[in-house]
Design a protein around this motif. Structure first.
Motif, PDB file in Angstrom:
ATOM      1  N   THR A 251       7.057  16.985 -31.940  1.00  0.00           N
ATOM      2  CA  THR A 251       7.187  15.821 -31.068  1.00  0.00           C
ATOM      3  C   THR A 251       7.095  14.541 -31.877  1.00  0.00           C
ATOM      4  OG1 THR A 251       4.814  15.614 -30.639  1.00  0.00           O
ATOM      5  CG2 THR A 251       6.071  17.131 -29.225  1.00  0.00           C
TER       6      THR A 251
ATOM      7  N   LYS B 105       5.243  12.132 -31.051  1.00  0.00           N
ATOM      8  CA  LYS B 105       3.822  11.802 -31.101  1.00  0.00           C
ATOM      9  C   LYS B 105       3.170  12.440 -32.323  1.00  0.00           C
ATOM     10  CE  LYS B 105       1.300  11.747 -27.356  1.00  0.00           C
ATOM     11  NZ  LYS B 105       0.489  12.186 -26.179  1.00  0.00           N
TER      12      LYS B 105
ATOM     13  N   ARG C 223       4.163  10.523 -35.277  1.00  0.00           N
ATOM     14  CA  ARG C 223       3.484   9.231 -35.290  1.00  0.00           C
ATOM     15  C   ARG C 223       2.052   9.392 -35.793  1.00  0.00           C
ATOM     16  NH1 ARG C 223       6.123   7.451 -31.062  1.00  0.00           N
ATOM     17  NH2 ARG C 223       4.715   8.491 -29.633  1.00  0.00           N
ATOM     18  N   TYR C 224       1.362  10.424 -35.360  1.00  0.00           N
ATOM     19  CA  TYR C 224      -0.002  10.682 -35.816  1.00  0.00           C
ATOM     20  C   TYR C 224      -0.022  11.018 -37.304  1.00  0.00           C
ATOM     21  CZ  TYR C 224      -1.611  10.888 -30.922  1.00  0.00           C
ATOM     22  OH  TYR C 224      -1.916  10.582 -29.621  1.00  0.00           O
TER      23      TYR C 224
END
Length: 301
Positions: free
Chosen positions: A4, A6, A9-10
């Motif tokens: 994902t 996300k 991004r993390y």
């Protein structure tokens, strides 16, 4: 092999912060969420992305460094898509990271950025000034999407779009014996001592120009500072050679310099925009590329 945005991004936040704790603080999410996202990426890609140092944070593996560059590019493009999807297709907004060679950055970029800000007020430019190798490193490391630099020592994996040709100048003091000449030759210059700009890549480049003419300079001073170089030249009978010609003929201590084109026919050097080969520029980067092309074309008229 699903993942994902996300998770990416993390991962990017952890890589930039150097720790799970720092990433959590930056994104305002829990540390377990960051750790879980990284673990899931490592499991799905089948590689270790970080080396864990007990009580000392994280450092990227070779695979992690490669993924970081690609992940940042993918997240930038995802942001472009998000803006289009919410009706901002005609507007451009967000952050654009641009690397720039530090000697000519103050001579070129302030006017470019002022005019660009008028044309694209919602784009925020983040500058990464560095020596030639440092500028290329920020590109390859994903810290910059574009870099304004010379077509020197680019190496593989870099696409370069020329903007303008930059001649080489001799820097000498106003009262230097050669200052009365309209053009000066390298052979005449090497009768005097040299101040050498000793930045990575630049040092070897300037020496190679002299060596290519079978000339051996006498180095009086070496400095990584453009302004120190100008000051040393202005206060002595030394010379230096540079592409970056300031509008002002005054050194910082008020001494006057003379800039003279070289008499020799040397390979033309281009100033242009570099980016990673094969990468598709974001809409913000494409806008900056087009703007710079127009800006330098007008200056050449």
């Amino acid at each position: 092999m699903s993942y994902t945005l996300k998770q990416l991004r993390y991962f990017v936040a952890a890589a930039e912060a150097g720790s799970v704790t720092g990433a959590g603080q930056r994104l305002h999410v829990s540390q377990p969420s960051i750790s879980a996202a990284i673990a899931q990426l490592e499991e799905r890609f089948g590689v270790a992305l970080f080396i864990r140092h007990h009580a000392q944070g994280l450092s990227l593996t070779a695979a992690g460094r490669r993924l970081l560059t690609e992940a940042k590019a993918l997240l930038d493009h995802a942001e472009d898509l998000r803006q289009r999807a919410i009706g901002l297709g005609k507007d451009l907004a967000g952050d654009l990271h641009v690397g720039c060679f530090q000697t000519f950055a103050p001579l070129v970029l302030p006017q470019v950025l002022r005019e660009f800000a008028v044309a694209f007020p919602d784009i925020t430019i983040h500058l990464h000034e560095n020596h030639v190798q440092g500028v290329l490193d920020t590109l390859r490391g994903g810290q910059s999407e574009l870099a304004l630099t010379y077509d020197l020592a680019l190496g593989e994996g870099i696409d370069f779009s020329p903007l303008t040709e930059v001649p080489l100048y001799a820097f000498i003091a106003e009262d230097h014996p050669l200052a009365k000449e309209d053009r000066v030759s390298l052979r005449a210059l090497v009768d005097y001592p040299m101040v050498l700009l000793s930045l990575p890549q630049s040092r070897d480049y300037f020496l190679s120009i002299l060596y290519s003419q079978r000339l051996q300079p006498r180095i009086a001073y070496e400095t990584p500072s453009f302004e120190m170089m100008r000051g040393l030249v202005a206060n002595s009978d030394c010379f230096s050679i540079m592409h970056s010609r300031p509008a002002s003929e005054l050194s910082l201590d008020g001494r006057r310099l003379a800039y003279r084109p070289l008499a020799e026919s040397l390979r033309p050097t281009q100033l242009g925009l570099a980016r990673l080969a094969g990468s598709r520029p974001t809409r913000k980067a494409a806008a900056f590329i087009d703007f710079c092309s127009t800006h330098f074309a007008k200056r050449a008229q």
